[in-house]
Design an enzyme around this catalytic site. Structure first.
Site, PDB file in Angstrom:
ATOM      1  N   ASP A 134      73.136 -63.091 132.443  1.00 36.81           N
ATOM      2  CA  ASP A 134      71.944 -63.155 133.893  1.00 36.81           C
ATOM      3  C   ASP A 134      72.721 -63.427 135.510  1.00 36.81           C
ATOM      4  OD1 ASP A 134      70.036 -63.897 132.357  1.00 36.81           O
ATOM      5  OD2 ASP A 134      70.277 -66.152 131.853  1.00 36.81           O
ATOM      6  N   ASP A 148      64.458 -60.146 131.694  1.00 41.39           N
ATOM      7  CA  ASP A 148      63.974 -61.543 131.582  1.00 41.39           C
ATOM      8  C   ASP A 148      62.320 -60.589 133.108  1.00 41.39           C
ATOM      9  OD1 ASP A 148      65.616 -62.623 130.633  1.00 41.39           O
ATOM     10  OD2 ASP A 148      66.629 -63.148 132.080  1.00 41.39           O
TER      11      ASP A 148
END
Length: 202
Positions: A134, A148
């Site tokens: 991330d 995401d």
């Protein structure tokens, strides 16, 4: 002349829903994988880099949990199996799609799920237990990645299409007898009418 995998709209080739689904999924997957490779190669873990001041920062994290850095270590295998199940479900129903808008929604979900699943399989600490990369950080929001974002956009589009009454089979709840879908899709998933609804694709 009409290419395999396309419909025909007044002599102009129109991609079939399954082609749209695969194309969207491939674009999302490629963007997610490439962005993660760049992040891992150029950023230092847990060292945020301001892009737009405090509005947008790049913060390289490795996430053992679910999307948006949610969840906890110990459930990584569970999240991996869930992602795999979602991918299988989308692939099984892809050939039944007759709506290009639903194809875009499912393509976003498929590409995002594949992107994060690749991390689960290929990254440390091991297969099915890999931590997801991330790196996008917004104020008051968990750190996330492009996969995401695609998953969330796909889910939001599915909700919108459901509210509008557009079904994956190309039919619409309102005006079902006419077989028209707002924005131009028909019940057969090919061709284009004079529908009045707004396009649901973001």
């Amino acid at each position: 002349m009409r290419w395999r995998g396309t419909g025909d709209l007044g002599g102009q080739a129109v991609p079939r829903p399954v082609v749209v689904l695969v194309a969207v999924a491939a674009l999302v997957y490629a963007a997610d994988v490439i962005s993660k490779l760049i992040v891992v190669a150029t950023l230092t873990e847990n060292v945020p880099v301001p892009v737009l001041g405090s509005l947008l920062r790049l913060d390289y994290l490795r996430n053992p949990g679910a999307a948006f850095s949610l969840g906890a270590d110990g459930y990584t295998v569970v999240f991996t199996l869930i992602a795999a199940a979602v991918i299988v479900a989308i692939l099984r129903m892809a050939h039944t799609l007759a709506s290009r808008r639903w194809a875009v929604a499912f393509g976003l979900l498929l590409g995002g799920a594949l992107g994060n699943l690749s991390d689960r399989i290929a990254r440390s600490p091991g297969p099915l237990r890999g931590w997801v990369v991330d790196f996008i950080q917004l104020p008051h929001w968990p750190v996330f990645n492009l996969a995401d974002s695609a998953i969330c956009c796909g889910g939001a589009l599915m909700v919108l299409l459901t509210v509008l009454g557009v079904r994956p089979d190309g039919q619409v709840e309102r005006g079902r007898d006419a077989g028209e879908i707002p924005g131009g899709e028909t019940g057969a998933g090919e061709g284009c009418g004079g529908g009045t609804g707004a396009e649901a694709i973001r």
